[in-house]
Design a protein around this motif. Sequence first.
Motif, short mmCIF file in Angstrom:
data_model
loop_
_atom_site.label_atom_id
_atom_site.label_comp_id
_atom_site.label_asym_id
_atom_site.label_seq_id
_atom_site.Cartn_x
_atom_site.Cartn_y
_atom_site.Cartn_z
N MET A 97 0.83 -1.19 0.00
CA MET A 97 0.00 0.00 0.00
C MET A 97 0.87 1.25 0.00
SD MET A 97 -3.13 -1.05 0.01
CE MET A 97 -3.93 0.50 0.39
N LYS A 98 0.41 2.29 -0.68
CA LYS A 98 1.11 3.56 -0.68
C LYS A 98 0.95 4.25 0.68
CE LYS A 98 0.50 4.48 -5.63
NZ LYS A 98 -0.07 5.42 -6.63
N PRO A 99 1.95 5.05 1.11
CA PRO A 99 1.78 5.81 2.36
C PRO A 99 0.66 6.83 2.22
CG PRO A 99 3.75 6.51 1.17
CD PRO A 99 3.25 5.29 0.47
N VAL A 100 0.06 7.17 3.35
CA VAL A 100 -1.02 8.15 3.35
C VAL A 100 -0.44 9.54 3.06
CG1 VAL A 100 -2.86 9.20 4.72
CG2 VAL A 100 -2.30 6.77 5.01
N GLU A 101 -1.04 10.24 2.12
CA GLU A 101 -0.58 11.57 1.76
C GLU A 101 -1.02 12.59 2.82
OE1 GLU A 101 1.39 12.15 -0.67
OE2 GLU A 101 1.26 10.20 -1.72
N LEU A 102 -0.23 13.66 2.96
CA LEU A 102 -0.55 14.69 3.93
C LEU A 102 -1.93 15.30 3.65
CD1 LEU A 102 0.24 16.40 6.34
CD2 LEU A 102 1.47 17.93 4.79
N ALA A 103 -2.27 15.44 2.35
CA ALA A 103 -3.58 16.01 2.01
C ALA A 103 -4.71 15.14 2.56
CB ALA A 103 -3.70 16.15 0.50
N GLN A 104 -4.53 13.82 2.57
CA GLN A 104 -5.55 12.93 3.12
C GLN A 104 -5.66 13.10 4.63
OE1 GLN A 104 -3.66 9.49 1.10
NE2 GLN A 104 -5.74 8.91 0.51
N ARG A 105 -4.54 13.34 5.29
CA ARG A 105 -4.56 13.54 6.74
C ARG A 105 -5.27 14.86 7.08
NH1 ARG A 105 -1.46 9.52 8.70
NH2 ARG A 105 0.28 8.78 7.44
N LEU A 106 -5.03 15.88 6.30
CA LEU A 106 -5.70 17.16 6.53
C LEU A 106 -7.19 17.06 6.24
CD1 LEU A 106 -3.00 19.51 4.99
CD2 LEU A 106 -3.62 19.38 7.41
N ALA A 107 -7.55 16.33 5.19
CA ALA A 107 -8.96 16.19 4.82
C ALA A 107 -9.76 15.47 5.90
CB ALA A 107 -9.08 15.45 3.49
N ALA A 108 -9.10 14.58 6.65
CA ALA A 108 -9.79 13.83 7.69
C ALA A 108 -10.32 14.73 8.79
CB ALA A 108 -8.86 12.77 8.27
N ARG A 109 -9.76 15.94 8.91
CA ARG A 109 -10.20 16.86 9.97
C ARG A 109 -11.48 17.59 9.60
NH1 ARG A 109 -5.10 20.26 12.13
NH2 ARG A 109 -5.29 21.29 10.10
N GLU A 110 -11.90 17.53 8.35
CA GLU A 110 -13.10 18.25 7.93
C GLU A 110 -14.35 17.61 8.54
OE1 GLU A 110 -13.06 18.31 3.71
OE2 GLU A 110 -11.16 19.41 3.56
N ARG A 111 -15.33 18.44 8.82
CA ARG A 111 -16.57 17.95 9.41
C ARG A 111 -17.28 17.03 8.42
NH1 ARG A 111 -20.16 19.61 13.53
NH2 ARG A 111 -22.34 19.04 13.12
N PRO A 112 -17.68 15.84 8.86
CA PRO A 112 -18.37 14.91 7.94
C PRO A 112 -19.75 15.43 7.54
CG PRO A 112 -17.55 13.80 9.92
CD PRO A 112 -17.45 15.26 10.16
N PRO A 116 1.37 20.15 10.60
CA PRO A 116 1.23 19.04 9.66
C PRO A 116 2.59 18.46 9.28
CG PRO A 116 -0.25 20.82 9.05
CD PRO A 116 0.62 21.35 10.16
N GLY A 117 2.67 17.14 9.27
CA GLY A 117 3.89 16.44 8.92
C GLY A 117 4.73 16.03 10.10
N THR A 118 4.47 16.59 11.29
CA THR A 118 5.24 16.25 12.47
C THR A 118 4.73 14.96 13.10
OG1 THR A 118 3.82 17.53 13.94
CG2 THR A 118 5.71 18.67 12.94
N LEU A 119 5.54 14.39 14.00
CA LEU A 119 5.10 13.20 14.73
C LEU A 119 3.87 13.52 15.57
CD1 LEU A 119 5.47 10.29 15.72
CD2 LEU A 119 7.03 11.18 17.47
N GLU A 120 3.82 14.69 16.18
CA GLU A 120 2.67 15.07 17.00
C GLU A 120 1.39 15.11 16.17
OE1 GLU A 120 6.31 16.04 18.96
OE2 GLU A 120 5.57 16.77 17.01
N PHE A 121 1.48 15.63 14.97
CA PHE A 121 0.32 15.65 14.08
C PHE A 121 -0.12 14.22 13.76
CE2 PHE A 121 -1.91 15.84 10.07
CZ PHE A 121 -2.68 17.00 10.16
N PHE A 122 0.82 13.35 13.46
CA PHE A 122 0.52 11.95 13.13
C PHE A 122 -0.19 11.26 14.29
CE2 PHE A 122 1.73 7.47 13.40
CZ PHE A 122 1.42 6.99 12.15
N LEU A 123 0.27 11.48 15.52
CA LEU A 123 -0.28 10.79 16.67
C LEU A 123 -1.61 11.37 17.14
CD1 LEU A 123 3.00 10.38 18.77
CD2 LEU A 123 1.91 8.65 17.32
#
Length: 250
Positions: free
Chosen positions: A1-16, A168-175
């Motif tokens: 599997m490809k690694p998760v892109e930063l844009a996907q991590r940011l998009a996850a924060r949007e209100r569903p 975004p991109g830091t370990l803290e953001f990932f966790l």
Amino acid sequence: MKPVELAQRLAARERPAGRPVMKQRWSRLLFLHWRIDPDLLRPLLPAGLHLDLHEGEAWLGVVPFLMERVRPVLMPAVPGLSWFLELNVRIYCHDDAGQPGVWFLSLDCNQPVAVELARRLFLLPYQHARMRYGGDLTATRYHCLRDGELDEAVYEYGPAGEVQEAEPGTLEFFLLERYVLFSVGRNGRLFSGKVNHPPYRWAPAKCDQWSTLPVKWDGLPEPQGRPESMLWVDHVDVHIFPLRRLALEM
């Protein structure tokens, strides 16, 4: 599997889309994390989920905190039911579409009604436990003893620096920046549930006492040494959205 892109991590924060089913506040959060062998974690994930890595490394988290004002949307909080304690053991994963989220190995809780409802409505591995806490925001002492276990997990913690948001991109953001939980229902059906809240305002944590016993209770080897990441959050107000079934890629 490809690694998760930063844009996907940011998009996850949007209100569903749609309406939330619950509101709650999480407070006095302590995030303890250790690096762990990815090969130890991959067998724990069901088909359709894949281990999420930060710079090639896997992380295991232990997170004690307070649950407050827990109630269905449009209903008031109820004394004796809406305030309780929770401690979860978690790893990080993503689905076939690259949506990042959390896989809970366990969630200890001292509110029996909440345990049963979460098992049924969100298909999560909640466990009955005897729990208590004391102190204040600067020095919280937190105890957890899962039913059937002999030894108690104890945490003593508070903030130890300036409050900030994770870059975004830091370990803290990932966790920290995780807005999707995954769970499995009957016949191995995979579900996702989304939460929505402002980005965490975190500080480095001072942790004078910690425990890896919840990891042992889940059947995994206990991490050795101090947690490699220790983060503290005062509180965050959260909207909970209903589970939705995920379609697996063929």
